[in-house]
Every structure is written in C-alpha cells, then in structure tokens.
Design a protein around this motif. Structure first.
Motif, mmCIF file in Angstrom:
data_model
loop_
_atom_site.group_PDB
_atom_site.id
_atom_site.type_symbol
_atom_site.label_atom_id
_atom_site.label_comp_id
_atom_site.label_asym_id
_atom_site.label_seq_id
_atom_site.Cartn_x
_atom_site.Cartn_y
_atom_site.Cartn_z
ATOM 1 N N TYR A 143 0.821 -1.217 0.000
ATOM 2 C CA TYR A 143 0.000 0.000 0.000
ATOM 3 C C TYR A 143 0.851 1.261 0.000
ATOM 4 C CZ TYR A 143 -4.193 -2.744 0.767
ATOM 5 O OH TYR A 143 -5.239 -3.623 0.615
ATOM 6 N N ALA A 147 -2.055 2.533 -3.155
ATOM 7 C CA ALA A 147 -3.247 1.976 -2.536
ATOM 8 C C ALA A 147 -4.083 1.228 -3.567
ATOM 9 C CB ALA A 147 -4.081 3.088 -1.898
ATOM 10 N N PRO A 323 -2.398 8.773 3.600
ATOM 11 C CA PRO A 323 -3.299 7.639 3.370
ATOM 12 C C PRO A 323 -3.902 7.023 4.625
ATOM 13 C CG PRO A 323 -1.356 7.447 1.984
ATOM 14 C CD PRO A 323 -1.090 8.560 2.947
ATOM 15 N N THR A 324 -3.228 7.112 5.770
ATOM 16 C CA THR A 324 -3.737 6.424 6.963
ATOM 17 C C THR A 324 -3.773 7.300 8.205
ATOM 18 O OG1 THR A 324 -1.507 5.585 7.470
ATOM 19 C CG2 THR A 324 -2.944 4.170 6.141
ATOM 20 N N LYS A 343 -1.881 7.170 -3.794
ATOM 21 C CA LYS A 343 -1.384 6.594 -2.550
ATOM 22 C C LYS A 343 -2.465 6.615 -1.471
ATOM 23 C CE LYS A 343 3.383 6.891 -3.368
ATOM 24 N NZ LYS A 343 4.522 6.140 -2.894
ATOM 25 N N GLY A 346 -5.989 4.930 -4.317
ATOM 26 C CA GLY A 346 -5.746 4.029 -5.439
ATOM 27 C C GLY A 346 -6.068 4.517 -6.828
ATOM 28 N N GLY A 550 -2.840 -1.123 4.416
ATOM 29 C CA GLY A 550 -3.674 0.034 4.128
ATOM 30 C C GLY A 550 -5.143 -0.242 4.306
ATOM 31 N N LEU A 551 -5.952 0.488 3.530
ATOM 32 C CA LEU A 551 -7.393 0.538 3.722
ATOM 33 C C LEU A 551 -8.071 -0.825 3.691
ATOM 34 C CD1 LEU A 551 -9.886 2.354 4.054
ATOM 35 C CD2 LEU A 551 -9.949 2.602 1.569
#
Length: 593
Positions: A143, A147, A323-324, A343, A346, A550-551
C-alpha cells in the motif's frame, strides 16, 4: 494570446450546474453514518452489510446544493465530517467473526487485540469493494507503493464519464464549463479534507514528486539561504537540493536515528544554527517528511511550528502520511504540502496536489511559463502576463480534467473510513511484528527475519486515536547461519505464493542507510558510482523487504505473510524455491550469496 479564458459564468453558477448534473450514487451497500457522543451506540451486528445510517456522501451534496441555490460559495467544512463528531461502534461479540474466519489463530488474535473489532466495518468494505482480492487469491501488502482502488469508486467515475461530456478547461463551451466546475469542486474537496483555512489554495500536479519539484524550481534560494531536510526522506525531497545548491544555498541535513526519522532536539539545534539571520536575510526552507516510506517513523509535527518561529518557510511531504493518518492544516499550518491521490485511495494515478498558502505561492518565482498559466505572451519579445488565478500560474498545460471528479469521490470515500484505520492497522502491525520476531529456522533455531523499521510504542484503543508510527514493516530475511538472504530471492518466492510486497531502498537512500547501518559506506561513494558498484563494496544486495498495509488490509493478509515467512524458515521449502529461483535467474548459488 495565452490559453486562459474569461468565464461567462460565476463560480457559484458553475457549481450549481455541476451539482445538478452529477449524481451521487452510493459507493457500496454500506452507508457509514456518525453520531454525537450522546447518541446511542450503533448496531454491532457484523453480518449486516447495509445500515439505516446517514449516507454522508448524499448529505454533503444536499448541504452544498442548499448553499448554492442561495447563491453562496460552497463551505469547505461541509465537504467532510466535522472533527468533533464521534464515531460510535460497539465491539462485536467474541463468538462472531466479521471476516468469516473461525480459525483458532483469528480467535487468539481477537482475544489479544479486542479493539480490532471496533473496525469491523472495514471487513464489510473488504467484501464489497475489494472482492477481487479473494477472487484472485492475491495478498496485497504494498500500500505504500500504491493503494488499491475501491471498486465502487471506479463504477461511480465510469458512470459519470459515460453520462457527461467533459472538455478542455481552456474554453467557454458547455463541456469545458463542466470540466472547470469539476476542477473547482476538486479543489474545494482537497481543502476540506485537510481542513485548510481560507488562506490556502490547491495546485494540481502529476503526483507528489511534481509538487515537490515545483517548490524546488520556484523557491527563491540565494546566497545565504539554507535548505534543511531530514536524511530519512524520499528522493523527491532530496532532489530539491539541486536547485538550492545551484543558487548558492547551504544544504543542511538532519541525521536519521537508527530506526529512522530524526531526533527532535537534534533537528531543532540544526534549524536554529542555520536559521535566517534577519527579516531581510536570504529565505530559508525546511522540508519535513511526515512519515517515512521505509523506516515507518513519524516525525513530530511540532518541529514545523518551531521552524516557522525561526523564520523558515515550511514544506511537508505528506505522501506517506495522508493515506492512513488524519492531518489538519488548521492545526499545523505549513506553507506547502505535497500529496499523491493514488497513494491515498488508489485511483486516479497521475494526479497529485500541492496544498499551499497563497502568500507563499506569491513568493515563488517560476523559471518558465507554459500554456494554461499565462494570459498574454509577447512574441517576439519578453513580456508575459501571468494568469489571473494564482493556482493557474503553477499548473502547466491542461490539468487532468477527466479524473478530477474521481478525486472528489475518492476523498469522500476515504474520509468515511479514515478514522478507523489507525486502530485497525496498529492492531495488525503489533501482531505481525510480534509473530515475525518469534519465527525460527527449523534446522538451527535462529531467527528467520530481522526487523529494521520502527516499532510502535503506543497502542491505540479507540476509533479516531492516531498511531505513533506508520503501518509498514521493513526487514531482511536471514539464512540459518544468520547471513542476509538476497531480496531478489525473497521477491521471487513471495510472487510464487501470490504475495505482493516490495524490496529495495524505496527511493529513500538516507532512511535505508540508517536502518541497514551502512551510513559509513554511504560516505565512501564517488561520482559516477552505480548501484552494482555500491553493492559490491557492501557485499550484498542493498535494500529491505517492505510489507505495508492500508485501507483493505485484514487479518488474513497478515496470516498469509506470516505463512510465507515461515516457509522461508523451513529448509525443505526454501531449498526448492532457491533452486527454482537460481534456474530462472541464471544465477549460481555461490554468486547469489
């Protein structure tokens, strides 16, 4: 004369046109809602894949439309959930398994990390928007490289493109006006997502690298200037030093710790020593990496505030942070920040942004001009009149207008789930690093891996709480005798097990040198040296194996990584893979070692 145009519509009229024409389909069967701290706790039944909660995306658009029908400008804070809103989800009972996993390993994991159950809505998201992972059998743990896009985002965007006509924004046609409206909406969405005060604007770029390059080429470095940056930074941040040194500026590095990032007192000392000496002195720039893409370290945001107090301009590379992690420009008002949207969620690739203060942007001096950022150009001659809109002066040519609507939808998608990510990924990271550290070779009992990246100190326990480091693990695999297994072999072996990971130095030579303990070797480099030369001196392949989550990451992904790592520690399995790798690469065992 130039490629800019004078619109016949007001901004509010353009936005009203867009709101009328753009539909707001649900991203998936989930409609994530939020409640105040006094509201009752929401249902914790993980088997339900649709909920009678507020559809935030529809609510945002309804509120925008209400404002625009009154002729008002869209309010940025209406585009994202308020930071004061508390998300309420109950623990799922230990007897229920949101992921459909009834294995003893998952049961033990939940007992050790019960807070993970607060994030079960992401398991539902995994089933509805990332079902291709199960269909293909691929375990994706890269990720940080990019992403994975949610499938509903592609459907929403494809539907919009199929139903509307978008044209080049440098015109006044209906199709161009719609594109311009989409671009305006995207700017507002970016500003809202990062909670930017009114003094900020957005310059769309090809990616975070292009945003950082824009700063480098246009910042007014001069004799007496300082460019201060951390050693643990992406090459795109290091690259700015070329512009700085060519104009006579000092390059001042903040050394990395052994686990990446920098020591705050050391950073402040270097900033103080190289600060602007007076208000009229040559300008100085401090570039900070919010989160390292190889060491997993998060640098303290307070360092940016300290640098500003000394008179520095501040630049934040947030490509790995955004991203997070929740980030607010209202709380940390840097002069400029660079991000890449692929990132974060996606899709789309090829679009990034420089989120920047207008006052700072006015100080930048572009070394050239192009179509799209000028109004009048004298030919032959030397006269150039830049575009009226400040951000247009820094957007070269035609912006990526076909994909900007997806930026709006992607940001709204991510904002609904972002509060859950630090808690979820922290649980997975703690579990993964703990189990990896316990792996032993079946023949010698020696460790299978050595973790080099920073490990978390604090363990989040509630939704919305931020983690003290990222969600990546950088490590090397070891032979039974303790030598490093070639990263190229690990990458080959992982691909055979359908595990997508990454190896190398991650375009972060300073961070890699710190965690690999080769900083002294780095000092011995000479002009014209190649990677092969450097590896010959060091005596092994350079770089690490990076696992990043990641997600869409879940417990099964972590278990698959652990199973793969365990197989490397099994003599029989490793030897079979080794033989196949050497045959496929044409490399003898001796040469590989």
């Amino acid at each position: 004369m130039g490629n800019s145009h004078s619109s016949k519509q007001t901004h509010a009229q353009q936005q009203r046109t867009l709101i009328r024409q753009r539909s707001a389909p649900a991203f998936s069967r989930i409609s994530l809602g939020c409640t105040s701290g006094n509201d009752s706790v929401l249902s914790s039944d993980p088997s339900r894949e649709s909920f009678s909660l507020v559809n935030e995306k529809v609510a945002w658009r309804d509120r925008e439309k209400l404002l625009l029908d009154r002729g008002d400008q869209p309010a940025r804070h209406h585009l994202t959930p308020s930071p004061q809103i508390h998300y309420s989800l109950a623990y799922a009972p230990i007897t229920e398994f949101p992921q459909g996993d009834t294995s003893p390993a998952y049961h033990d994991f939940i007992r050790a990390y019960p807070e993970y159950q607060l994030t079960w809505i992401l398991d539902t998201l995994r089933r509805t928007d990332y079902s291709r992972l199960e269909r293909t059998g691929e375990t994706y743990v890269d990720y940080m490289g990019g992403a994975l896009y949610p499938e509903s985002l592609i459907r929403v965007h494809t539907t919009f493109l199929n139903q509307h006509i978008l044209g080049n924004t440098h015109s006044v046609s209906n199709s161009s006006q719609l594109s311009a409206s989409c671009a305006a909406e995207a700017r507002e969405a970016v500003l809202a997502f990062f909670r930017a005060p009114p003094e900020y604007t957005v310059v769309f770029t090809a990616n975070a690298t292009a945003a950082l390059k824009l700063i480098g080429e246009a910042y007014p470095f001069a004799n007496g200037s300082s460019y201060v940056l951390g050693a643990d930074s992406h090459n795109s941040v290091h690259g700015i030093r070329e512009y700085a040194s060519n104009r006579g500026a000092r390059i001042c590095y903040i050394p990395s710790t052994q686990t990446g990032g920098f020591d705050a007192p050391t950073a402040k000392h270097i900033l103080l020593r190289n600060r602007p000496r007076s208000r009229d002195a040559a300008p100085c720039l401090f570039a900070m990496t919010g989160q390292s893409n190889i060491s997993n370290a998060k640098n303290p945001l307070s360092t940016l505030e300290y640098a500003q107090s000394l008179g520095y301009h501040t630049l934040l590379d947030a490509a790995a942070l955004a991203p997070t992690s929740v980030f607010s420009l209202a709380e940390t008002p840097v002069d400029a920040m660079a991000v890449s949207f692929y990132k974060m969620f996606g899709f789309p690739t090829g679009v990034g942004a420089l989120v920047v203060k207008k006052t700072f942007l006015e100080k930048l001096q572009r070394p050239w001009f192009a179509g799209g950022n000028v109004d009048v150009v004298q030919v032959p001659g030397t006269i150039v009149t830049r575009s009226h809109e400040l951000y247009e002066r820094f957007e070269d040519g035609t912006i990526n207008y076909l994909t900007l609507p997806a930026v709006v939808d992607g940001l709204r998608f991510l904002s609904a789930y972002l509060p859950f990510l630090p808690l979820r990924l922290s649980s997975l990271l703690h579990y993964l690093t703990s189990r990896l550290s316990q792996l032993r070779h079946d023949t010698t009992g020696t460790p299978v891996v050595r973790i080099l990246s920073r490990l978390p100190v604090r363990r989040p326990k509630s939704v919305g709480e931020q983690a003290d480091c990222g969600s990546i693990v950088s490590l090397i695999f070891l032979t039974p005798s303790g030598d490093m297994l070639p990263n190229s072999f690990i990458e080959y072996a992982a691909s055979k097990e359908s595990v997508s990971l990454r190896t190398g130095c991650m375009c972060n030579p300073g961070g890699a040198a710190a965690i690999l303990d080769i900083e002294d070797d780095m000092k011995q480099l000479y002009p014209g040296v190649t990677l092969k030369d450097f590896e010959h001196v060091v005596g092994r392949e350079l770089g690490v194996v990076r696992i990043s989550m990641g997600l869409a990451s879940n417990f099964q992904d972590v278990e698959k990584v652990l199973q793969f790592a365990s197989s490397v520690g099994t003599e029989k399995t490793r030897q079979v893979l080794w033989t196949r790798w050497t045959e496929a690469s044409g490399t003898s065992v001796g040469q590989a070692l």
